[in-house]
Write a protein that holds these residues in place. Structure first.
Motif, PDB file in Angstrom:
ATOM      1  N   UNK A 107      10.917   4.619 -13.024  1.00 21.98           N
ATOM      2  CA  UNK A 107      10.616   5.827 -12.251  1.00 21.98           C
ATOM      3  C   UNK A 107      10.550   5.531 -10.758  1.00 21.98           C
ATOM      4  N   UNK A 108       9.968   4.394 -10.424  1.00 22.50           N
ATOM      5  CA  UNK A 108       9.917   3.990  -9.009  1.00 22.50           C
ATOM      6  C   UNK A 108      11.330   3.782  -8.483  1.00 22.50           C
ATOM      7  N   UNK A 109      12.161   3.114  -9.268  1.00 20.19           N
ATOM      8  CA  UNK A 109      13.544   2.879  -8.866  1.00 20.19           C
ATOM      9  C   UNK A 109      14.289   4.199  -8.692  1.00 20.19           C
ATOM     10  N   UNK A 110      14.075   5.119  -9.638  1.00 21.53           N
ATOM     11  CA  UNK A 110      14.782   6.405  -9.603  1.00 21.53           C
ATOM     12  C   UNK A 110      14.357   7.248  -8.412  1.00 21.53           C
ATOM     13  N   UNK A 111      13.120   7.039  -7.952  1.00 20.87           N
ATOM     14  CA  UNK A 111      12.614   7.834  -6.834  1.00 20.87           C
ATOM     15  C   UNK A 111      13.189   7.386  -5.493  1.00 20.87           C
ATOM     16  N   UNK A 112      13.763   6.176  -5.451  1.00 11.83           N
ATOM     17  CA  UNK A 112      14.321   5.679  -4.199  1.00 11.83           C
ATOM     18  C   UNK A 112      15.647   6.375  -3.899  1.00 11.83           C
ATOM     19  N   UNK A 113      15.914   6.720  -2.644  1.00 14.25           N
ATOM     20  CA  UNK A 113      17.225   7.283  -2.294  1.00 14.25           C
ATOM     21  C   UNK A 113      18.333   6.283  -2.616  1.00 14.25           C
ATOM     22  N   UNK A 114      19.430   6.781  -3.141  1.00 18.23           N
ATOM     23  CA  UNK A 114      20.530   5.888  -3.531  1.00 18.23           C
ATOM     24  C   UNK A 114      21.043   5.087  -2.348  1.00 18.23           C
ATOM     25  N   UNK A 115      21.075   5.680  -1.169  1.00 16.41           N
ATOM     26  CA  UNK A 115      21.580   4.967   0.005  1.00 16.41           C
ATOM     27  C   UNK A 115      20.716   3.758   0.344  1.00 16.41           C
ATOM     28  N   UNK A 120      19.112   1.839  -1.848  1.00 12.68           N
ATOM     29  CA  UNK A 120      19.497   0.771  -2.773  1.00 12.68           C
ATOM     30  C   UNK A 120      20.867   0.215  -2.442  1.00 12.68           C
ATOM     31  N   UNK A 121      21.797   1.081  -2.046  1.00 11.72           N
ATOM     32  CA  UNK A 121      23.121   0.602  -1.642  1.00 11.72           C
ATOM     33  C   UNK A 121      22.993  -0.364  -0.469  1.00 11.72           C
ATOM     34  N   UNK A 122      22.138  -0.025   0.479  1.00 13.74           N
ATOM     35  CA  UNK A 122      21.955  -0.875   1.658  1.00 13.74           C
ATOM     36  C   UNK A 122      21.335  -2.214   1.288  1.00 13.74           C
ATOM     37  N   UNK A 123      20.393  -2.187   0.323  1.00 17.02           N
ATOM     38  CA  UNK A 123      19.760  -3.438  -0.115  1.00 17.02           C
ATOM     39  C   UNK A 123      20.788  -4.365  -0.763  1.00 17.02           C
ATOM     40  N   UNK A 124      21.589  -3.820  -1.664  1.00 16.78           N
ATOM     41  CA  UNK A 124      22.565  -4.647  -2.361  1.00 16.78           C
ATOM     42  C   UNK A 124      23.767  -5.002  -1.486  1.00 16.78           C
ATOM     43  N   UNK A 125      23.953  -4.267  -0.404  1.00 16.34           N
ATOM     44  CA  UNK A 125      25.078  -4.537   0.486  1.00 16.34           C
ATOM     45  C   UNK A 125      25.026  -5.950   1.041  1.00 16.34           C
ATOM     46  N   UNK A 126      23.808  -6.430   1.320  1.00 20.00           N
ATOM     47  CA  UNK A 126      23.665  -7.777   1.870  1.00 20.00           C
ATOM     48  C   UNK A 126      23.917  -8.855   0.823  1.00 20.00           C
ATOM     49  N   UNK A 127      23.908  -8.468  -0.460  1.00 19.16           N
ATOM     50  CA  UNK A 127      24.109  -9.439  -1.535  1.00 19.16           C
ATOM     51  C   UNK A 127      25.528  -9.371  -2.083  1.00 19.16           C
ATOM     52  N   UNK A 128      25.986  -8.178  -2.387  1.00 19.31           N
ATOM     53  CA  UNK A 128      27.290  -8.004  -3.041  1.00 19.31           C
ATOM     54  C   UNK A 128      28.407  -7.621  -2.083  1.00 19.31           C
ATOM     55  N   UNK A 167      27.725   0.153  -8.208  1.00 18.91           N
ATOM     56  CA  UNK A 167      27.549   0.132  -9.665  1.00 18.91           C
ATOM     57  C   UNK A 167      26.158  -0.352 -10.064  1.00 18.91           C
ATOM     58  N   UNK A 168      25.644  -1.387  -9.425  1.00 24.76           N
ATOM     59  CA  UNK A 168      24.351  -1.956  -9.814  1.00 24.76           C
ATOM     60  C   UNK A 168      23.203  -0.963  -9.603  1.00 24.76           C
ATOM     61  N   UNK A 169      23.059  -0.351  -8.410  1.00 21.13           N
ATOM     62  CA  UNK A 169      21.980   0.633  -8.266  1.00 21.13           C
ATOM     63  C   UNK A 169      22.119   1.827  -9.217  1.00 21.13           C
ATOM     64  N   UNK A 170      23.352   2.291  -9.441  1.00 23.65           N
ATOM     65  CA  UNK A 170      23.535   3.421 -10.342  1.00 23.65           C
ATOM     66  C   UNK A 170      23.214   3.046 -11.786  1.00 23.65           C
TER      67      UNK A 170
END
Length: 224
Positions: A68-76, A78-86, A94-97
């Motif tokens: 629920x905490x993850x779902x409440x975060x704006x998708x952008x 999470x995209x920005x967080x994973x951008x530095x990794x992937x 794909x990973x955040x979704x």
């Protein structure tokens, strides 16, 4: 811009399959891949995790809270967080979704299995069904309508959220929105909206058809 028609059909014809990465057909293909992979991965993870939450009830609350905490975060975000990794790859979307899909699918699996009446389980035990066979032959088929309801929500949500990835260069049909906005040109925006809506309607229709095929007894009940 006021002299432009809402839709330029000649532009659509020229850009549908022009051989480049920005062709409408190429963007549609990327959108389909990035929308359905998270749902597939989410379902593969949600089934055993949901079974574990049913088996060990104490596991469900922390798992649901985390999702629920993850779902409440704006998708952008999470995209920005994973951008530095992937990096600028499909995985960044794909990973955040996949996490968003899990937030919907895990409760659906748990609720679906919880909806199996105790007399049905007891009848299966009395017939000599072992736990694995009881799960596959009795419990999961009864849980199918609830699980597929969650799958429908996760699928349509994923199809919609992929377009946000255009802000990091991986948005499938969402790139048409960026293109149209930057050029103040309506046609790409209209095409992107129409294809995303059509894709969502088709996906939802296929899942409804799958539910009818997987639960023939529900049709028999309605016609009785």
């Amino acid at each position: 811009m006021t002299d432009e028609p809402l839709v330029r059909w000649d532009w659509i014809a020229r850009n549908w399959a022009n051989g480049g990465p920005t062709a409408i057909s190429a963007l549609l293909e990327n959108h389909i891949v990035m929308a359905f992979l998270p749902v597939l991965f989410g379902l593969v993870v949600a089934l055993p995790l949901g079974l574990a939450c049913v088996r060990w009830r104490w596991l469900y609350q922390p798992t649901a809270a985390l999702m629920n905490v993850t779902y409440s975060l704006p998708s952008l975000v999470l995209f920005s967080i994973f951008l530095s990794v992937t990096g600028l790859t499909r995985s960044t979307v794909v990973i955040p979704l996949t996490f968003f899909a899990l937030a919907v699918l895990i409760p659906a699996v748990v609720d679906g299995l919880a909806s199996v009446p105790d007399p049905v389980r007891q009848s299966a035990v009395a017939m000599g069904f072992r736990p694995a066979r009881r799960l596959l032959r009795v419990e999961l088929p009864v849980a199918v309508p609830v699980v597929l309801a969650g799958l429908r929500v996760a699928t349509v949500s994923s199809i919609s959220l992929v377009s946000v990835g255009a802000l990091i260069g991986q948005g499938g049909l969402g790139n048409l929105f960026i293109d149209g906005w930057q050029r103040q040109f309506y046609t790409p925006i209209v095409v992107g909206i129409a294809l995303i809506v059509l894709l969502a309607v088709l996906a939802d229709g296929l899942l409804v058809l799958a539910q009818r095929l997987l639960t023939p007894w529900s049709r028999a009940r309605r016609t009785a």
